[in-house]
Structure formats: C-alpha cells, structure tokens
Design a protein around this motif. Structure first.
Motif, mmCIF file in Angstrom:
data_model
loop_
_atom_site.group_PDB
_atom_site.id
_atom_site.type_symbol
_atom_site.label_atom_id
_atom_site.label_comp_id
_atom_site.label_asym_id
_atom_site.label_seq_id
_atom_site.Cartn_x
_atom_site.Cartn_y
_atom_site.Cartn_z
ATOM 1 N N LYS A 32 0.796 -1.258 0.028
ATOM 2 C CA LYS A 32 -0.109 -0.108 0.060
ATOM 3 C C LYS A 32 0.892 1.186 -0.131
ATOM 4 N N ILE A 33 0.609 2.288 -0.934
ATOM 5 C CA ILE A 33 1.378 3.494 -0.926
ATOM 6 C C ILE A 33 0.574 4.497 -0.137
ATOM 7 N N LEU A 34 1.011 5.176 0.936
ATOM 8 C CA LEU A 34 0.685 6.054 1.668
ATOM 9 C C LEU A 34 1.005 7.560 1.080
ATOM 10 N N ARG A 35 2.417 7.203 0.720
ATOM 11 C CA ARG A 35 2.916 8.761 0.070
ATOM 12 C C ARG A 35 4.185 7.976 -0.715
ATOM 13 N N PRO A 36 4.273 8.674 -1.944
ATOM 14 C CA PRO A 36 5.543 8.041 -2.832
ATOM 15 C C PRO A 36 6.741 8.255 -2.226
ATOM 16 N N LEU A 37 7.635 7.237 -2.485
ATOM 17 C CA LEU A 37 8.881 7.333 -2.071
ATOM 18 C C LEU A 37 9.455 8.582 -3.121
ATOM 19 N N GLU A 38 10.816 9.043 -2.505
ATOM 20 C CA GLU A 38 11.270 10.300 -2.975
ATOM 21 C C GLU A 38 12.909 9.885 -3.376
ATOM 22 N N ALA A 39 13.476 10.412 -4.239
ATOM 23 C CA ALA A 39 14.863 9.858 -4.562
ATOM 24 C C ALA A 39 15.719 10.837 -3.651
ATOM 25 N N GLY A 40 16.655 10.224 -3.149
ATOM 26 C CA GLY A 40 17.752 11.220 -1.848
ATOM 27 C C GLY A 40 17.196 11.027 -0.638
ATOM 28 N N LYS A 41 16.051 10.487 -0.428
ATOM 29 C CA LYS A 41 15.638 10.493 1.176
ATOM 30 C C LYS A 41 16.046 9.045 1.667
ATOM 31 N N THR A 42 16.123 9.069 2.924
ATOM 32 C CA THR A 42 16.246 7.937 3.650
ATOM 33 C C THR A 42 14.985 7.297 4.585
ATOM 34 N N TYR A 43 14.824 5.859 4.279
ATOM 35 C CA TYR A 43 13.516 5.369 4.899
ATOM 36 C C TYR A 43 14.066 4.104 5.600
ATOM 37 N N ILE A 44 13.135 3.730 6.800
ATOM 38 C CA ILE A 44 13.597 2.863 7.874
ATOM 39 C C ILE A 44 12.418 1.985 7.746
ATOM 40 N N GLY A 45 12.622 0.663 7.610
ATOM 41 C CA GLY A 45 11.788 -0.480 7.590
ATOM 42 C C GLY A 45 11.728 -1.211 8.988
ATOM 43 N N HIS A 46 10.505 -1.115 9.449
ATOM 44 C CA HIS A 46 10.167 -2.075 10.708
ATOM 45 C C HIS A 46 9.503 -3.330 10.418
ATOM 46 N N TYR A 47 10.129 -4.389 10.700
ATOM 47 C CA TYR A 47 9.316 -5.789 10.213
ATOM 48 C C TYR A 47 8.682 -6.527 11.670
ATOM 49 N N ARG A 48 8.013 -7.371 11.232
ATOM 50 C CA ARG A 48 7.483 -8.194 12.368
ATOM 51 C C ARG A 48 6.574 -9.441 11.631
ATOM 52 N N VAL A 49 6.579 -10.600 12.275
ATOM 53 C CA VAL A 49 5.982 -11.723 12.039
ATOM 54 C C VAL A 49 4.578 -11.752 12.580
ATOM 55 N N ARG A 50 3.754 -11.339 11.268
ATOM 56 C CA ARG A 50 2.271 -11.050 11.721
ATOM 57 C C ARG A 50 1.508 -12.370 12.156
ATOM 58 N N ASN A 51 1.632 -13.376 11.502
ATOM 59 C CA ASN A 51 0.860 -14.496 11.678
ATOM 60 C C ASN A 51 1.659 -15.891 11.097
ATOM 61 N N VAL A 52 1.269 -17.176 11.581
ATOM 62 C CA VAL A 52 1.862 -18.500 11.105
ATOM 63 C C VAL A 52 0.679 -19.085 11.068
ATOM 64 N N LEU A 53 0.453 -19.714 9.885
ATOM 65 C CA LEU A 53 -0.765 -20.746 9.710
ATOM 66 C C LEU A 53 0.015 -22.235 9.432
ATOM 67 N N ASP A 54 -0.233 -23.070 10.347
ATOM 68 C CA ASP A 54 0.094 -24.475 10.314
ATOM 69 C C ASP A 54 -1.083 -25.288 9.495
ATOM 70 N N LYS A 55 -0.448 -25.816 8.296
ATOM 71 C CA LYS A 55 -1.313 -26.740 7.670
ATOM 72 C C LYS A 55 -1.362 -28.014 8.001
ATOM 73 N N GLY A 56 -0.415 -28.438 9.018
ATOM 74 C CA GLY A 56 -0.672 -29.724 9.438
ATOM 75 C C GLY A 56 0.944 -30.568 9.121
ATOM 76 N N GLU A 57 1.050 -31.654 9.934
ATOM 77 C CA GLU A 57 2.254 -32.367 9.516
ATOM 78 C C GLU A 57 2.550 -32.697 8.180
ATOM 79 N N GLY A 58 3.710 -32.479 7.225
ATOM 80 C CA GLY A 58 3.591 -33.155 6.033
ATOM 81 C C GLY A 58 3.079 -32.169 4.987
ATOM 82 N N LYS A 59 2.352 -31.156 5.443
ATOM 83 C CA LYS A 59 1.710 -30.160 4.661
ATOM 84 C C LYS A 59 2.251 -28.690 4.734
ATOM 85 N N GLY A 60 3.062 -28.628 5.320
ATOM 86 C CA GLY A 60 3.858 -27.164 5.377
ATOM 87 C C GLY A 60 3.005 -26.041 6.147
ATOM 88 N N ALA A 61 3.755 -24.905 6.080
ATOM 89 C CA ALA A 61 2.916 -23.703 6.780
ATOM 90 C C ALA A 61 3.279 -22.872 5.846
#
Length: 284
Positions: free
Chosen positions: A87-116
């Motif tokens: 989602k773009i709330l404001r366009p990026l601008e060349a020459g500026k500096t940005y900071i990324g903040h990450y988090r694991v939002r959720n994990v969905l377990d499909k079951g053993e042998g089925k992945g996540a």
C-alpha cells in the motif's frame, strides 16, 4: 520450525537511503526504458524531475536472510514466496532515507507434512519525519515446516478474478539480461544468475526474481490505467504462480471495476500463468 522463537524474532530497524542512481537502476531492472521516447518511462530513469517507481517499496530496507538462522529451525531450502502486497500512503522520493520495521504477523500451520504459511509485514517510514509511507506484506510458503503449530487457522482469501472476458490486455517483454540487472537492486540469490545452480534448483536456466515479475506487472497496471501518473496507484496485491525466464514476454489481462483493477499475468511463449489473483487500486 521453532514457532516460539519465530514469533519472538526481533528485527533490527533497517535504514535505507535511496539515491537517484539506485532508483533508476531498479526501474531499469524491471524493464522501464524499453522505449526511450516514452515520457511515462523516462520519468523513472532520467534524473530530471525523477520519480521513484512505486513497487520499489518492496525492495528497500530488506531484512536479508534472517529466516536461515539455525535457531528458527526453518527448512528454508523449501521456502517459496507465495504472495506479495503493498500500500502506498505517500510516494517514495529519491535522495531520502527510509526505515523498515518488520514483524512476523501470523503463522498458519497446515499440518504435519503439509507445510505452513508465514505472514511477514513491513512498515516503511521516512527517516526525517517518521511518517509511514508504505505497508508491505509478504506470504512465504514453508513447505517443510508443517505440524509445529501456528497463530491462525485461516489465510486471507485471495482476490477473485471476474469470470467475464478481460477488458484489456497488455504485453511487456523482458530482456535476456533482466535478472542480471535486477539483482543489482539487492537480491543476489545465485539461481537468478548462475546456470549451474539454477539447474540444481530444478530450472532450465536462471529465472527472473519474483519481485521483478511483480514490478513488470506494476508497469502494466500503470501503463494501462494511470495516464502517466504513478501517484494514482494506491495498492497492489498478487500471488506468484510460476517463474519467468528472462527474455520472455509477460501478458497481463485486466478487468476494471471502477478504481479496482483485477489482473492475471502469463508468459506468452509458454502459456503459463505466472501471477494470479492480482488486485490494484487506482485513484481518480
């Protein structure tokens, strides 16, 4: 997979300056500038009145290979990039500096042998003002990590493509060297450059980065619906269905319902759908 450690993982705030050169290099990596007379392309790859291509938000302040940390016990070799949205709330601008903040939002377990499924979220802020400029989400398919528990039992429903015939289609070619250019924006996974390693991974030759293919689809959306103004793009989401080989032609079909654009992309040469369940929002 160690679910407790995965959920507790602390990401460092990632600072990323974007000089004009890097902004132009990213645009060239997704194929902007194929027609050097197109003003709509030139705005992204020429320093005069330079604009930053919107999908660059997916690339900057990237957390790198955090998922390979042994303490997380993730079978990262079997990891696939399943979905991406921004989602773009404001366009990026060349020459500026940005900071990324990450988090694991959720994990969905499909079951053993089925992945996540792992849902990762990035909040991108401008350093000077601390203003949130973009929200980016990624869904990763952990094919080797089912049966270890999760935080949710439901994945967000994919966007539904209308059943009627497409309202419009647009073809964009990729260059044989597209992956070699795009990787200079920060993704140095060797399967995008080294034929031997690509073969060991099960591909005929090096493949295009998934986020590069997303960039090409974003180009198609802008070319078809933004009237040359990238600031009109407010959001975009899609699913990755299959890889693209550099040099192939990506055909994107569109269905327009007001400001909502549904889309699907396929490779002309092989007739394979490579991006699906696409949705973009275009402002008036």
């Amino acid at each position: 997979m160690n679910l407790e450690k995965l959920l507790a993982w602390k990401f460092s705030a990632l600072e990323h300056a974007i000089p004009a050169r890097d902004c132009m290099l990213y645009a060239l990596g997704i194929g902007v500038g194929t027609d050097p007379t197109a003003v709509s392309d030139l705005q992204f790859c020429y320093e005069k009145d330079l604009k930053v291509f919107p999908s660059f938000v997916n690339v900057i302040a990237h957390p790198g290979g955090w998922i390979t940390d042994p303490s997380l016990e993730v079978d990262w070799v079997k990891l696939l990039h399943g979905e991406q949205s921004f989602k773009i709330l404001r366009p990026l601008e060349a020459g500026k500096t940005y900071i990324g903040h990450y988090r694991v939002r959720n994990v969905l377990d499909k079951g053993e042998g089925k992945g996540a499924l792992l849902f990762l979220e990035k909040e991108l802020r401008e350093k000077e003002t601390n203003e949130v400029v973009s929200l980016v989400t990624s869904t990763y398919v952990l094919r080797g990590d089912g049966g270890h528990g999760g935080t949710t039992s439901e994945a967000p429903a994919p966007h539904t493509i209308p059943e009627r015939a497409a309202d419009k289609s647009l073809s964009l070619s990729t260059l044989p060297q597209s992956a070699l250019i795009y990787r200079l924006s920060g993704d140095y996974n060797p399967i995008h450059a080294d034929p031997v390693l690509a073969s060991k991974a099960g591909f005929d030759r090096p493949i295009l980065h998934g986020l590069c293919t997303l960039g090409v689809a974003t180009r198609a959306v802008l070319d078809a619906f933004s009237a040359g103004d990238p600031a009109r793009l407010k959001s975009l989401q899609l699913r990755f269905s299959a890889p693209v080989y550099p040099g192939e032609t990506i055909v994107t079909d569109f269905w327009q319902d007001g400001g909502v654009i549904s889309f699907r992309s396929s490779v002309k040469e092989r007739g394979v759908v490579v991006l699906n369940n696409g949705r973009a929002e275009i402002a008036d």
